[in-house]
Motif scaffolding. Sequence first.
Motif, short mmCIF file in Angstrom:
data_model
loop_
_atom_site.label_atom_id
_atom_site.label_comp_id
_atom_site.label_asym_id
_atom_site.label_seq_id
_atom_site.Cartn_x
_atom_site.Cartn_y
_atom_site.Cartn_z
N GLY A 17 11.33 17.15 -30.89
CA GLY A 17 9.83 17.10 -30.47
C GLY A 17 9.75 17.53 -28.77
N GLY A 18 10.65 17.67 -28.14
CA GLY A 18 10.76 18.29 -26.68
C GLY A 18 10.34 19.72 -26.37
N ARG A 19 9.96 20.19 -25.21
CA ARG A 19 9.37 21.37 -25.19
C ARG A 19 10.04 21.80 -23.59
NH1 ARG A 19 6.13 17.39 -23.49
NH2 ARG A 19 4.83 17.82 -21.63
N ILE A 20 9.86 23.19 -23.29
CA ILE A 20 10.10 23.49 -22.22
C ILE A 20 8.95 24.21 -21.58
CG2 ILE A 20 11.84 25.48 -21.32
CD1 ILE A 20 13.59 25.09 -23.45
N GLU A 21 8.56 23.89 -20.42
CA GLU A 21 7.48 24.24 -19.80
C GLU A 21 7.88 25.01 -18.60
OE1 GLU A 21 4.16 23.56 -20.14
OE2 GLU A 21 4.50 22.09 -21.71
N PRO A 22 7.62 26.33 -18.67
CA PRO A 22 7.93 27.37 -17.79
C PRO A 22 6.87 27.37 -16.73
CG PRO A 22 6.70 28.38 -19.62
CD PRO A 22 6.79 27.02 -19.90
N GLY A 28 3.06 36.73 -13.41
CA GLY A 28 3.34 36.35 -14.77
C GLY A 28 4.78 36.05 -15.21
N LYS A 29 5.68 36.40 -14.09
CA LYS A 29 7.28 36.08 -14.29
C LYS A 29 7.67 34.54 -14.20
CE LYS A 29 11.49 37.95 -12.57
NZ LYS A 29 12.08 38.69 -11.55
N ILE A 30 8.30 34.44 -15.21
CA ILE A 30 9.12 32.93 -15.17
C ILE A 30 9.77 32.63 -14.00
CG2 ILE A 30 10.33 31.15 -16.57
CD1 ILE A 30 9.34 32.56 -19.05
N ILE A 31 9.37 31.68 -13.03
CA ILE A 31 10.41 31.33 -11.85
C ILE A 31 11.25 30.19 -11.88
CG2 ILE A 31 9.09 33.09 -10.41
CD1 ILE A 31 7.55 30.43 -9.49
N ASP A 32 10.59 29.18 -12.79
CA ASP A 32 11.17 27.95 -12.80
C ASP A 32 10.91 27.15 -14.26
OD1 ASP A 32 12.85 25.93 -12.22
OD2 ASP A 32 11.26 24.68 -11.15
N VAL A 33 11.65 26.38 -14.88
CA VAL A 33 11.59 25.63 -16.16
C VAL A 33 11.65 24.35 -15.92
CG1 VAL A 33 11.78 28.00 -17.70
CG2 VAL A 33 13.73 26.55 -16.92
N ASP A 34 11.07 23.67 -16.81
CA ASP A 34 11.40 22.02 -16.94
C ASP A 34 11.50 22.15 -18.38
OD1 ASP A 34 10.73 21.44 -14.33
OD2 ASP A 34 8.51 21.46 -14.40
N PHE A 35 12.66 21.18 -18.60
CA PHE A 35 13.09 20.76 -20.06
C PHE A 35 12.52 19.25 -19.95
CE2 PHE A 35 15.58 24.01 -19.12
CZ PHE A 35 16.01 24.80 -20.16
N ILE A 36 11.40 19.29 -21.00
CA ILE A 36 10.77 17.72 -21.26
C ILE A 36 11.11 17.35 -22.71
CG2 ILE A 36 8.68 16.68 -20.93
CD1 ILE A 36 7.77 18.87 -19.24
N SER A 37 11.53 15.86 -22.76
CA SER A 37 11.71 15.38 -24.08
C SER A 37 10.42 14.83 -24.67
CB SER A 37 12.58 14.10 -23.90
OG SER A 37 11.74 13.36 -23.27
N GLY A 45 19.79 19.09 -14.52
CA GLY A 45 21.06 19.93 -14.70
C GLY A 45 20.62 21.26 -15.31
N THR A 46 19.68 21.23 -15.77
CA THR A 46 18.88 22.87 -16.23
C THR A 46 18.47 23.56 -15.40
OG1 THR A 46 16.92 21.55 -16.77
CG2 THR A 46 18.54 21.37 -18.38
N ASP A 47 18.46 24.81 -15.58
CA ASP A 47 18.05 25.84 -14.61
C ASP A 47 17.53 27.01 -15.33
OD1 ASP A 47 20.45 26.57 -15.60
OD2 ASP A 47 21.33 27.26 -13.70
N LEU A 48 17.37 27.97 -14.79
CA LEU A 48 16.51 29.27 -15.34
C LEU A 48 17.75 30.18 -16.07
CD1 LEU A 48 13.96 30.72 -15.47
CD2 LEU A 48 14.59 31.88 -13.39
#
Length: 84
Positions: A17-22, A28-37, A45-48
């Motif tokens: 049920g987690g998600r990745i929020e860009p 509109g280019k993805i510059i960073d992401v957050d991995f959320i449970s 420790g996650t990165d682009l």
Amino acid sequence: MNISRFERRILDMLAKGGRIEPEKDDKGKIIDVDFISREGWFLDGTDLQTFKRLRAKKLIASFNGSAYRISKHGIASLQIARNA
């Protein structure tokens, strides 16, 4: 398909049920992401680069412009990796 241990951990989180929020820039280019449970915790420790690898392998996808979630191909690959 070869899935690293860290990628498998991310896919496990997404399958539960987690998600990745860009985060996008003005163009509109993805510059960073957050991995959320599912509980709202952030995975450290996650990165682009990890995000791009998962997306290139088609293990994650964004449906209807929402957050990135695990795809059907990602679920199948995760089950294969668990049984190996």
